[in-house]
Design an enzyme around this catalytic site. Structure first.
Site, PDB file in Angstrom:
ATOM      1  N   SER A 242       0.859  -1.186   0.000  1.00 16.05           N
ATOM      2  CA  SER A 242       0.000   0.000   0.000  1.00 16.05           C
ATOM      3  C   SER A 242       0.894   1.234   0.000  1.00 16.05           C
ATOM      4  O   SER A 242       2.109   1.125   0.139  1.00 16.05           O
ATOM      5  CB  SER A 242      -0.871   0.002   1.248  1.00 16.05           C
ATOM      6  OG  SER A 242      -0.038   0.198   2.381  1.00 16.05           O
ATOM      7  N   LYS A 243       0.276   2.386  -0.127  1.00 11.47           N
ATOM      8  CA  LYS A 243       1.048   3.633  -0.131  1.00 11.47           C
ATOM      9  C   LYS A 243       1.893   3.755   1.125  1.00 11.47           C
ATOM     10  O   LYS A 243       3.039   4.174   1.088  1.00 11.47           O
ATOM     11  CB  LYS A 243       0.103   4.829  -0.223  1.00 11.47           C
ATOM     12  CG  LYS A 243      -0.287   5.099  -1.651  1.00 11.47           C
ATOM     13  CD  LYS A 243      -0.496   6.574  -1.893  1.00 11.47           C
ATOM     14  CE  LYS A 243      -0.644   6.781  -3.381  1.00 11.47           C
ATOM     15  NZ  LYS A 243      -1.839   7.462  -3.756  1.00 11.47           N
ATOM     16  N   ARG A 244       1.283   3.409   2.239  1.00 14.38           N
ATOM     17  CA  ARG A 244       1.988   3.505   3.516  1.00 14.38           C
ATOM     18  C   ARG A 244       3.255   2.639   3.501  1.00 14.38           C
ATOM     19  O   ARG A 244       4.272   2.966   4.096  1.00 14.38           O
ATOM     20  CB  ARG A 244       1.029   3.027   4.603  1.00 14.38           C
ATOM     21  CG  ARG A 244       1.562   3.015   6.003  1.00 14.38           C
ATOM     22  CD  ARG A 244       0.411   2.726   6.962  1.00 14.38           C
ATOM     23  NE  ARG A 244      -0.283   1.492   6.611  1.00 14.38           N
ATOM     24  CZ  ARG A 244       0.089   0.289   7.025  1.00 14.38           C
ATOM     25  NH1 ARG A 244       1.151   0.162   7.798  1.00 14.38           N
ATOM     26  NH2 ARG A 244      -0.581  -0.800   6.679  1.00 14.38           N
TER      27      ARG A 244
END
Ligand code: GLU
Length: 473
Positions: A242-244
């Site tokens: 994910s982006k995180r």
């Protein structure tokens, strides 16, 4: 004679060059270079609604930043639509594909029925052996490939092994839409063939596509390129990236201050290994890269590892080279544009001079920039909390004494300032640190910095003495 390897990177320009795409590009590039072959670039811009020029620029820019090169001009897939159509029509003429006049309602019905019976939706082949003269007037046909009805289609994958797909699962899929545009499945096969691609290396989310593409290759009598489907990149917790976790565009990594060489090294180890080697130069990875070293399980993206590796590359990069990279990256770094505005020859010289000390203490160029900010800080310097706590009355008295001895240092240099501070410390029964820490706080506003005598030398006599005087009791 062995055939020359031709690989390709085939991004869809619907977004930035994300980290998975960058790794795919790197693998293709390394494999081509390893074998003395070439890598081509194909922009798969057939999704007209979602493809943008900005995304194309971002992809090219990202590849260039990473140092990944391709041969010749990029091939734009959309521009080849006429060729794709011609191939589809050729398949009809050869009896390997057919016009299908099923209406949207009929297709819907097929889907509904499949759902009711608990089957995956499949086209039932109703136009496979029917003559177009039976079509209702006004219906524009699609072209469907005649997939084999029984048996199986195998993909011999260099990473996934011999993967078998029952043909009953591969229905007569559409290769040309009713508006005459090709589907992704057709374009990819035709382009890879026309570009003489010998090896396809891409994410394993394309493995099922590889089976359908194999059906097409067989229908066309073309040789299937050597396939390698690489497992996707997951987050450190094993979940989808994910982006995180780091599923960002490569431009974000540039902005975070990672070096291209560190990125290449980090990315190559995401899914490929060579013994227990973690750190390797681009020359080494080129020499060692092979398909056999690609692992079968998903790799995990780990920011901490990337940071450590980047710190290693910061320290290992020769000062002049690092300085060039730093200057070129400046506009993208946090606080970089502001620095660009005030970067005169003097400040440039100071940064260059301070670089050997700065690079020892930073893991990213952003950190390096931040650690260098004492160089252009305006007097009186703002002190961070620790520095301000450190500068108590005692420390400020020490600074007054240091001011006097430093003023006498001649000429101003690392050696003379060090001698002055040491003599002062001894004469006053102070440990060197007791003299150096207040100095550091006064000169940099912080309690950590490169070597304090380097700081004095780089700042110069006038600025150093003025900063000390600002903080004396
Ligand atoms: N354009 C596809 C993608 O970005 C890649 C197609 C391929 O490599 O065959 O996922």
């Amino acid at each position: 004679m062995t055939e020359t390897v031709i690989t390709r990177f085939a991004p869809s320009p619907t977004g930035f060059l994300h980290i998975g795409g960058a790794r795919t590009a790197l693998f293709n590039w390394l494999y081509a270079r390893h074998t003395g072959g070439t890598m081509l670039l194909r922009i798969e811009d057939t999704d007209r609604e979602r493809s943008t020029d900005a995304a194309i620029d971002a992809i090219l820019d990202g590849l260039r930043w990473l140092g990944i090169t391709w041969e010749g001009e990029p091939v734009f897939q959309f521009a080849r639509a006429a060729r794709h159509r011609e191939v589809a029509e050729g398949l009809v003429a050869a009896g390997r594909a057919y016009y299908c006049y099923a209406t949207p309602e009929e297709l819907n019905e097929m889907r509904e029925q499949a759902r009711a019976e608990g089957r995956p939706p499949r086209y039932d082949g109703r136009w496979r052996d029917r003559d177009p003269s039976e079509a209702r007037p006004g219906v524009k046909p699609v072209i469907r490939i005649k997939s084999p009805l029984d048996g199986e289609t195998a993909v011999d994958d260099q990473v996934q092994g011999h993967v078998v797909f029952p043909n009953k699962d591969l229905d007569d899929f559409v290769i040309l839409r009713s508006d005459g545009t090709p589907t992704y499945m057709l374009s990819v096969v035709v382009d890879d063939h026309d570009m003489d691609i010998t090896h396809i290396i891409r994410g394993d989310d394309h493995l099922t596509n590889a089976a359908r593409q194999t059906v097409l290759y067989n229908a066309l009598g073309w040789r299937v390129p050597v396939m390698s489907h690489i497992p996707l990149i997951h987050g450190p917790d094993g979940a989808k990236l994910s982006k995180r976790h780091g599923a960002l565009g490569v431009d974000a990594y540039r902005a975070m201050g990672y070096l291209p060489a560190a990125m290449r090294n980090y990315l190559v180890r995401l899914g490929w290994s060579h013994g227990d080697k973690d750190i390797m130069s681009t020359e080494e990875m080129t020499e060692w890269f092979d398909l056999a070293g690609i692992g079968r399980s998903p790799s995990r993206f780990d920011f901490a590892k990337l940071e450590n590796l980047n710190g290693h590359y910061l320290r290992a990069t020769p000062d002049d080279e690092l300085f060039e990279i730093f200057l070129a990256t400046l506009p993208y770094l946090e606080g970089g544009p502001a620095l660009v505005e005030r970067l005169d020859a003097r400040l440039k010289g100071q940064i260059r001079e301070a670089l050997p000390g700065l690079k020892e203490r930073a893991k990213t160029l952003n950190e390096l920039l931040d650690n260098a900010s004492y160089l252009w800080a305006e007097r009186p310097l703002p002190l961070d909390d620790k520095a301000s706590a450190l500068l108590d009355d005692d420390a400020r008295r020490t600074l007054s004494g240091l001011f006097a001895v430093l003023k006498a240092a001649e000429p101003w240099s690392v050696e003379t300032t060090e001698a002055a501070v040491r003599t002062f410390a001894e004469a006053n029964g102070l440990k060197l640190g007791k003299a150096a820490q207040p100095l550091r706080a006064a000169l940099t506003g912080r309690t950590t910095s490169p070597g304090i005598f380097d700081v004095l030398a780089v700042l110069g006599r006038e600025e150093s003495l003025a900063r000390i005087a600002d903080q004396t009791a």
